[in-house]
Design a protein around this motif. Structure first.
Motif, mmCIF file in Angstrom:
data_model
loop_
_atom_site.group_PDB
_atom_site.id
_atom_site.type_symbol
_atom_site.label_atom_id
_atom_site.label_comp_id
_atom_site.label_asym_id
_atom_site.label_seq_id
_atom_site.Cartn_x
_atom_site.Cartn_y
_atom_site.Cartn_z
ATOM 1 N N VAL A 145 -50.361 -3.390 49.798
ATOM 2 C CA VAL A 145 -50.010 -3.686 51.185
ATOM 3 C C VAL A 145 -50.725 -4.938 51.696
ATOM 4 O O VAL A 145 -50.145 -5.727 52.439
ATOM 5 C CB VAL A 145 -50.309 -2.464 52.084
ATOM 6 C CG1 VAL A 145 -50.158 -2.805 53.554
ATOM 7 C CG2 VAL A 145 -49.391 -1.306 51.709
ATOM 8 N N SER A 146 -51.953 -5.143 51.266
ATOM 9 C CA SER A 146 -52.723 -6.276 51.792
ATOM 10 C C SER A 146 -52.528 -7.574 51.012
ATOM 11 O O SER A 146 -52.722 -8.656 51.564
ATOM 12 C CB SER A 146 -54.210 -5.928 51.828
ATOM 13 O OG SER A 146 -54.716 -5.770 50.518
ATOM 14 N N ALA A 147 -52.146 -7.493 49.734
ATOM 15 C CA ALA A 147 -52.110 -8.706 48.914
ATOM 16 C C ALA A 147 -50.709 -9.169 48.516
ATOM 17 O O ALA A 147 -50.516 -10.336 48.215
ATOM 18 C CB ALA A 147 -52.949 -8.506 47.648
ATOM 19 N N ILE A 148 -49.736 -8.282 48.505
ATOM 20 C CA ILE A 148 -48.384 -8.659 48.077
ATOM 21 C C ILE A 148 -47.560 -9.049 49.297
ATOM 22 O O ILE A 148 -47.604 -8.393 50.331
ATOM 23 C CB ILE A 148 -47.704 -7.497 47.310
ATOM 24 C CG1 ILE A 148 -48.507 -7.142 46.049
ATOM 25 C CG2 ILE A 148 -46.267 -7.841 46.956
ATOM 26 C CD1 ILE A 148 -48.657 -8.269 45.048
ATOM 27 N N GLU A 149 -46.812 -10.135 49.145
ATOM 28 C CA GLU A 149 -45.951 -10.576 50.235
ATOM 29 C C GLU A 149 -44.592 -10.980 49.684
ATOM 30 O O GLU A 149 -44.405 -11.058 48.464
ATOM 31 C CB GLU A 149 -46.604 -11.716 51.014
ATOM 32 C CG GLU A 149 -47.069 -12.863 50.166
ATOM 33 C CD GLU A 149 -47.926 -13.845 50.952
ATOM 34 O OE1 GLU A 149 -47.589 -15.036 50.911
ATOM 35 O OE2 GLU A 149 -48.908 -13.433 51.585
ATOM 36 N N MET A 150 -43.660 -11.218 50.594
ATOM 37 C CA MET A 150 -42.317 -11.590 50.166
ATOM 38 C C MET A 150 -42.374 -12.847 49.305
ATOM 39 O O MET A 150 -43.124 -13.767 49.578
ATOM 40 C CB MET A 150 -41.410 -11.798 51.373
ATOM 41 C CG MET A 150 -41.098 -10.481 52.023
ATOM 42 S SD MET A 150 -39.736 -10.397 53.187
ATOM 43 C CE MET A 150 -39.105 -11.980 53.357
ATOM 44 N N GLY A 151 -41.592 -12.819 48.218
ATOM 45 C CA GLY A 151 -41.556 -13.935 47.284
ATOM 46 C C GLY A 151 -42.428 -13.727 46.058
ATOM 47 O O GLY A 151 -42.226 -14.385 45.042
ATOM 48 N N ASP A 152 -43.393 -12.802 46.130
ATOM 49 C CA ASP A 152 -44.247 -12.516 44.972
ATOM 50 C C ASP A 152 -43.447 -11.769 43.909
ATOM 51 O O ASP A 152 -42.485 -11.071 44.209
ATOM 52 C CB ASP A 152 -45.447 -11.649 45.377
ATOM 53 C CG ASP A 152 -46.474 -12.400 46.205
ATOM 54 O OD1 ASP A 152 -46.425 -13.649 46.245
ATOM 55 O OD2 ASP A 152 -47.321 -11.731 46.822
ATOM 56 N N PHE A 153 -43.876 -11.901 42.663
ATOM 57 C CA PHE A 153 -43.290 -11.133 41.566
ATOM 58 C C PHE A 153 -44.169 -9.916 41.313
ATOM 59 O O PHE A 153 -45.396 -10.037 41.254
ATOM 60 C CB PHE A 153 -43.213 -11.967 40.279
ATOM 61 C CG PHE A 153 -42.112 -12.978 40.303
ATOM 62 C CD1 PHE A 153 -40.823 -12.629 39.928
ATOM 63 C CD2 PHE A 153 -42.358 -14.278 40.709
ATOM 64 C CE1 PHE A 153 -39.802 -13.562 39.959
ATOM 65 C CE2 PHE A 153 -41.345 -15.215 40.741
ATOM 66 C CZ PHE A 153 -40.066 -14.860 40.363
ATOM 67 N N VAL A 154 -43.537 -8.756 41.166
ATOM 68 C CA VAL A 154 -44.270 -7.530 40.856
ATOM 69 C C VAL A 154 -43.570 -6.789 39.724
ATOM 70 O O VAL A 154 -42.381 -6.976 39.478
ATOM 71 C CB VAL A 154 -44.421 -6.586 42.075
ATOM 72 C CG1 VAL A 154 -45.237 -7.219 43.173
ATOM 73 C CG2 VAL A 154 -43.091 -6.116 42.586
ATOM 74 N N GLU A 155 -44.342 -5.953 39.086
ATOM 75 C CA GLU A 155 -43.845 -5.066 38.043
ATOM 76 C C GLU A 155 -44.225 -3.659 38.476
ATOM 77 O O GLU A 155 -45.365 -3.440 38.896
ATOM 78 C CB GLU A 155 -44.537 -5.449 36.740
ATOM 79 C CG GLU A 155 -44.024 -4.754 35.531
ATOM 80 C CD GLU A 155 -44.719 -5.293 34.287
ATOM 81 O OE1 GLU A 155 -44.297 -6.346 33.801
ATOM 82 O OE2 GLU A 155 -45.689 -4.657 33.850
ATOM 83 N N ALA A 156 -43.285 -2.723 38.419
ATOM 84 C CA ALA A 156 -43.540 -1.367 38.895
ATOM 85 C C ALA A 156 -43.095 -0.342 37.868
ATOM 86 O O ALA A 156 -42.004 -0.431 37.318
ATOM 87 C CB ALA A 156 -42.806 -1.133 40.209
ATOM 88 N N GLN A 157 -43.955 0.636 37.638
ATOM 89 C CA GLN A 157 -43.693 1.722 36.694
ATOM 90 C C GLN A 157 -43.449 2.991 37.489
ATOM 91 O O GLN A 157 -44.114 3.236 38.497
ATOM 92 C CB GLN A 157 -44.917 1.903 35.797
ATOM 93 C CG GLN A 157 -44.763 2.967 34.756
ATOM 94 C CD GLN A 157 -44.822 2.393 33.371
ATOM 95 O OE1 GLN A 157 -45.203 1.260 33.188
ATOM 96 N NE2 GLN A 157 -44.448 3.188 32.411
#
Length: 127
Positions: free
Chosen positions: A96-108
């Protein structure tokens, strides 16, 4: 003003690097493309098979101890559901504090259908 934005982004990057090491990995652990997860949704949701999806964050709706996030990987968009109950307090707060729109994430996690009938990945881990 521009320096404030840069220093904020660098601080977020530093926290992500501290948590995960390489913040720009050469490879991903993604097990399938989003379009494949959506087309095989019924089968994967019924089996509760763990999968790994990835993509660029297109929307974030954070509501305290839960968040809904839309990611897009070039093939399709899918929703992620993150909860403090599943992820733990630290991983949830970091997202919530570090990820923002446009970032790439990987989710399991495992796929499920929300009350509003949206195909969603319940996230058990992310990076």
């Amino acid at each position: 003003m521009r320096e404030d934005i840069l220093s904020t982004k660098l601080e977020k990057l530093s926290r992500l690097h501290e948590a995960f090491g390489d913040t720009y990995p050469e490879q991903t652990d993604r097990s399938m493309e989003n379009t494949s997860a959506l087309s095989r949704f019924e089968e994967l949701a019924a089996s509760r098979e763990d999968g790994c999806l990835g993509g660029r964050v297109r929307a974030i709706r954070s509501m305290g101890k839960i968040a809904f996030v839309h990611i897009e990987d070039g093939t399709a968009q899918i929703q992620l559901f993150l909860s403090e109950k599943v992820l733990g307090s630290e991983k949830m707060k970091l997202f919530v504090s570090a990820i923002e729109m446009g970032d790439f994430v990987e989710a399991q996690g495992v796929l499920f259908l929300t009350k509003k009938d949206e195909k969603t990945l319940e996230v058990s881990d992310w990076k």
